[in-house]
Design an enzyme around this catalytic site. Structure first.
Site, mmCIF file in Angstrom:
data_model
loop_
_atom_site.group_PDB
_atom_site.id
_atom_site.type_symbol
_atom_site.label_atom_id
_atom_site.label_comp_id
_atom_site.label_asym_id
_atom_site.label_seq_id
_atom_site.Cartn_x
_atom_site.Cartn_y
_atom_site.Cartn_z
ATOM 1 C CG ASP A 148 -0.174 -0.071 2.541
ATOM 2 O OD1 ASP A 148 1.080 -0.138 2.509
ATOM 3 O OD2 ASP A 148 -0.824 -0.067 3.598
ATOM 4 C CB CYS A 151 5.381 -2.477 1.816
ATOM 5 S SG CYS A 151 6.460 -1.799 0.534
ATOM 6 C CG HIS A 268 6.047 -5.709 -1.569
ATOM 7 N ND1 HIS A 268 5.177 -4.782 -1.024
ATOM 8 C CD2 HIS A 268 5.921 -6.834 -0.823
ATOM 9 C CE1 HIS A 268 4.539 -5.344 -0.009
ATOM 10 N NE2 HIS A 268 4.986 -6.582 0.138
#
Length: 284
Positions: A148, A151, A268
């Site tokens: 989002d 992370c 990520h």
């Protein structure tokens, strides 16, 4: 010598590590084989189902066709405009439409199955396997963090040992540290179009986004966070050595997993947790 070994403790540990690596690789390969077999079985079952349905439909000799058996629903009726007979030796337009639709559905399912098989060999899957192997050497495994924009901060929050600090707090403290140590960070911030260093106003805007938005965090923010938390941070990656920041602090590090291909948007961060034994593992 009565069962004693001449191997040093280091050699014994190295042998144990080699065995554990070999066992893990065998387990990973077994999982890949099982997934591939399952996908192939699903595709074969669906193909057989479609062939049986088409065979049953084409072999009927009734002047009226009831297709409820094919769909598992009783007494399915066609609309008035669809009440076209399938007579012996003549294929109607309605039947052709049904056959075309069935063929299209079969092709779609086949493409999905092929995509799943390719994904097993894709960069995302391979990255996950490499990370799992590296983490297993430290008796760790990935702990998923939501993607989002927060992370990196959420992964750090997840591992803070005895410090209660929210994502909002971490972002605020990071921006505060960067502002108060601008000379340590400004030289590493340049405009992508020109390569010119940020102005003070642009640097303040950057810090404001760190503090108030879901802007992704990177190495500059990690450097600030090691100073804020007084803790070392280790970032494990699939295709390169781990990055260690804040090694001047003598504490257990926070360990992050950096993934380049985790989601459609790319980069990520995930957290880690202790490696769990498989639920069906037999006692040794």
């Amino acid at each position: 010598m009565d069962g004693e070994t001449d191997e040093s403790p280091e050699e014994q540990l190295a042998k144990q590590h080699r065995k554990e690596k070999k066992d893990l690789q065998a387990k990973i390969q077994s999982m890949k084989n099982a997934m591939t077999d399952e996908i192939a079985k699903l595709e074969a079952d669906l193909n057989q189902k479609h062939e049986e349905e088409l065979s049953l439909l084409n072999s009927t000799g009734d002047t009226k066709v009831n297709i409820s058996v094919l769909n598992g629903v009783e007494n399915l009726q066609m609309d008035d405009g669809e009440k076209e007979d399938v007579t012996q030796g003549r294929v109607t337009k309605a039947q052709k439409r049904r056959e075309k639709k069935a063929a299209q559905e079969k092709e779609r399912e086949s493409r999905i199955a092929e995509a799943e098989v390719l994904n097993l060999q894709g960069v995302r899957h391979q990255e996950g396997l490499m990370l799992a192997q590296k983490l297993a050497l430290q008796q760790l495994q990935i702990k998923e963090i939501s993607s989002d924009g927060h992370c990196m901060y959420r992964a750090i929050e997840d591992q803070l040992p005895e410090i209660v600090m929210s994502v909002k707090d971490l972002r605020s403290r990071t921006a505060e540290h960067m502002r108060s140590h601008a000379d340590d960070f400004l030289p590493f911030l340049t405009k992508p179009n020109t390569g010119d260093m940020y102005t003070r106003e642009e640097f303040e805007h950057y810090c404001s986004e760190v503090e108030h938005t879901a802007a992704w965090g990177g190495q500059l923010e990690l450097q600030a966070l090691t100073q804020v938390l007084r803790l070392p941070i280790e970032v494990i990656q699939a295709n390169s050595s781990a990055i260690k920041i804040g090694e001047e602090f003598d504490s257990d590090p926070i360990t992050l997993v950096y993934m380049r291909h985790a989601y459609g948007l790319g980069e990520h961060y995930n957290s880690v947790e202790r490696l769990k034994e498989p639920a069906n593992a037999e006692d040794s």
